[in-house]
Design a protein around this motif. Structure first.
Motif, mmCIF file in Angstrom:
data_model
loop_
_atom_site.group_PDB
_atom_site.id
_atom_site.type_symbol
_atom_site.label_atom_id
_atom_site.label_comp_id
_atom_site.label_asym_id
_atom_site.label_seq_id
_atom_site.Cartn_x
_atom_site.Cartn_y
_atom_site.Cartn_z
ATOM 1 N N UNK A 235 0.854 -1.280 -0.122
ATOM 2 C CA UNK A 235 0.083 0.127 -0.134
ATOM 3 C C UNK A 235 0.792 1.205 -0.109
ATOM 4 N N UNK A 236 1.738 1.208 0.968
ATOM 5 C CA UNK A 236 2.711 2.618 1.115
ATOM 6 C C UNK A 236 3.562 2.721 -0.419
ATOM 7 N N UNK A 237 4.099 1.582 -0.700
ATOM 8 C CA UNK A 237 4.872 1.680 -2.156
ATOM 9 C C UNK A 237 4.119 2.108 -3.268
ATOM 10 N N UNK A 238 2.924 1.646 -3.303
ATOM 11 C CA UNK A 238 1.936 2.069 -4.503
ATOM 12 C C UNK A 238 1.467 3.600 -4.369
ATOM 13 N N UNK A 239 1.561 3.999 -3.024
ATOM 14 C CA UNK A 239 0.927 5.438 -3.059
ATOM 15 C C UNK A 239 1.940 6.525 -2.948
ATOM 16 N N UNK A 240 3.044 6.144 -2.277
ATOM 17 C CA UNK A 240 3.986 7.413 -1.850
ATOM 18 C C UNK A 240 4.825 8.158 -3.041
ATOM 19 N N UNK A 241 4.935 7.149 -4.121
ATOM 20 C CA UNK A 241 5.547 8.223 -5.258
ATOM 21 C C UNK A 241 4.658 9.165 -5.938
ATOM 22 N N UNK A 242 3.357 8.668 -6.076
ATOM 23 C CA UNK A 242 2.341 9.723 -6.746
ATOM 24 C C UNK A 242 1.960 10.817 -5.588
ATOM 25 N N UNK A 243 1.625 10.501 -4.248
ATOM 26 C CA UNK A 243 1.551 11.721 -3.115
ATOM 27 C C UNK A 243 2.793 12.446 -3.363
ATOM 28 N N UNK A 244 4.082 11.816 -3.204
ATOM 29 C CA UNK A 244 5.056 12.668 -3.398
ATOM 30 C C UNK A 244 5.225 13.770 -4.433
ATOM 31 N N UNK A 245 4.671 13.292 -5.687
ATOM 32 C CA UNK A 245 4.738 14.222 -6.562
ATOM 33 C C UNK A 245 3.914 15.502 -6.471
ATOM 34 N N UNK A 246 2.577 15.215 -5.938
ATOM 35 C CA UNK A 246 1.556 16.318 -5.769
ATOM 36 C C UNK A 246 1.894 17.080 -4.532
ATOM 37 N N UNK A 247 2.640 16.475 -3.395
ATOM 38 C CA UNK A 247 2.996 17.430 -2.212
ATOM 39 C C UNK A 247 4.005 18.389 -2.639
ATOM 40 N N UNK A 248 5.092 17.615 -3.457
ATOM 41 C CA UNK A 248 6.314 18.687 -3.797
ATOM 42 C C UNK A 248 5.790 19.773 -4.805
ATOM 43 N N UNK A 249 5.004 19.244 -5.786
ATOM 44 C CA UNK A 249 4.508 20.180 -6.877
ATOM 45 C C UNK A 249 3.689 21.403 -6.140
ATOM 46 N N UNK A 250 2.974 21.080 -5.178
ATOM 47 C CA UNK A 250 2.064 21.913 -4.601
ATOM 48 C C UNK A 250 2.642 22.862 -3.799
ATOM 49 N N UNK A 251 3.768 22.269 -3.182
ATOM 50 C CA UNK A 251 4.664 23.292 -2.049
ATOM 51 C C UNK A 251 5.530 24.173 -3.036
ATOM 52 N N UNK A 252 5.917 23.692 -4.210
ATOM 53 C CA UNK A 252 6.731 24.445 -5.185
ATOM 54 C C UNK A 252 6.117 25.876 -5.658
ATOM 55 N N UNK A 253 4.716 25.612 -6.219
ATOM 56 C CA UNK A 253 3.862 26.496 -6.586
ATOM 57 C C UNK A 253 4.038 27.812 -5.611
ATOM 58 N N UNK A 254 3.654 27.628 -4.518
ATOM 59 C CA UNK A 254 3.684 28.458 -3.428
ATOM 60 C C UNK A 254 5.188 28.941 -3.140
ATOM 61 N N UNK A 255 6.281 28.038 -2.988
ATOM 62 C CA UNK A 255 7.508 28.732 -2.805
ATOM 63 C C UNK A 255 8.141 29.804 -3.921
#
Length: 378
Positions: A332-352
């Motif tokens: 479950x973790x290995x399937x979800x974390x790459x996709x979630x990381x992409x979204x978290x990183x991109x969402x933070x980058x837009x604000x930064x």
């Protein structure tokens, strides 16, 4: 599932991920108890929500798509405008849920919550409101839980869907906590101007970002993003005045929207936060979903989508006939974390980029690359 497989589940938290987990597991015949801390089940909380195709795909899986479609406002593009309202760039939204679903749909958040509440009720799950899990003790075979109402229960699995400030995450020894990103958002529902038929965003001006999303034939939710302020420095009775001050210099549809921002009780002020639990999203027979495992600024409008996808993937694994063991939770973790990381990183980058004053940031490019990832099945 075999006769020896676990069948009793406690879901802690009745937000998007908790409700979705409950619906999907009940459909598979599991006994599910859902507890929610808020007595009103958060049925009236929030102004609006933007749901992209990958979120709509899970809502269809839950069997609520027709009701969501009837309440919401679908659209196909994202506009970026100058402070005076001039359209600078129009980007067609990618259909991340497939060609048979809208690219994006806006709706009032309380309506979505009520649709999910009704589906949970119809599923036959046991629901207790105004109830929390006070203590958990687990062994190799399951979890014993003591509740705030003085009762206790024994479960084969506990699913923690209790949000970004998850007490369950703390209780099972996961030390990760969310952190402010440096930005905050003002949000309010408002009447829909006739010209508003999609999300439009303005970067710069009195605030870092100003935007709005249609949430129905007659409604929108409007928002402005600024640097964090101490909450104590803002009198809640002045929330409408403060949001109107931040929005009244924007052109286009904003003059009409700003005039309607008059009720401070309808205006919400929230800091942006970020979180991504690393390593694993479980300890023994307790597993995290949704904001308890990850959260990000709403700059990509993917928070609810990631939570709903968590529920879909975990439910798929739990009902696949596999043992509920370390290997399943690791998968479950290995399937979800790459996709979630992409979204978290991109969402933070837009604000930064905004915080750093980067004037030539490739916002459309980052949006396009991230949406391309989300078009793939989770």
């Amino acid at each position: 599932m075999t006769d020896t497989d676990p069948r009793t589940v406690l879901v802690i938290g009745g937000g998007a991920s908790g409700n979705a987990m409950t619906i999907l597991l009940r459909r598979a015949g599991l006994a599910v108890d859902l507890i929610e801390a808020k007595p009103d089940w958060n049925a009236t909380t929030g102004s609006g929500i933007t749901l992209q195709g990958n979120a709509l795909r899970v809502l269809r899986e839950l069997g609520v798509w027709e009701k969501v479609s009837a309440c919401g406002f679908p659209y196909t593009s994202l506009g970026m405008t100058a402070v005076d309202g001039t359209l600078l760039f129009l980007k067609e939204d990618m259909k991340t849920g497939g060609e048979d679903l809208p690219a994006t749909l806006g709706m009032q958040r309380p309506q979505l919550q009520q649709i999910l509440i009704d589906a949970v009720r119809a599923s036959g799950a046991t629901v207790r409101l105004g109830t929390t899990a006070e203590n958990l003790e687990q062994d190799a075979n399951g979890v014993s839980v003591w509740f705030s109402d003085g009762t206790e229960g024994r479960y084969d699995l506990v699913i923690a869907a209790d949000g970004v400030h998850s007490t369950t995450r703390v209780a099972i020894g996961i030390p990760d906590t969310s952190e402010p990103t440096g930005m905050a958002i003002w949000r309010t529902p408002a009447p829909r101007p006739e010209s508003v038929t999609r999300t439009d965003l303005t970067y710069g001006g009195p605030a870092y970002i100003a935007g709005y999303t249609p949430t129905g034939e007659n409604t929108i939710y409007a928002y402005v993003v600024e640097a964090c302020r101490e909450r104590g420095s803002i009198d809640s009775s002045a929330f409408a005045d403060e949001m109107r001050r931040l929005t009244e210099q924007y052109g286009g549809a904003w003059p009409e929207i700003s005039k309607s921002i008059t009720d401070p009780e309808k205006v919400n002020y929230t800091w942006f936060r970020q979180l991504l639990v690393e390593g694993s999203w479980h300890r023994g027979r307790v597993v995290l979903v949704g904001d308890a495992a990850h959260c990000c600024p709403p700059t990509f409008a993917q928070g609810a989508a990631m939570s709903l996808e968590d529920a879909s993937v975990l439910a798929e694994l739990l009902t696949s006939g596999r043992p509920w063991d370390e290997e399943l939770f690791k998968a479950y973790y290995e399937r979800r974390v790459p996709r979630v990381r992409t979204v978290v990183d991109a969402s933070v980058q837009l604000g930064q980029w905004q915080l750093d004053g980067v004037l030539d940031a490739d916002v459309p490019g980052l949006i396009g690359r991230t949406m391309a990832v989300l078009k793939e099945l989770p």
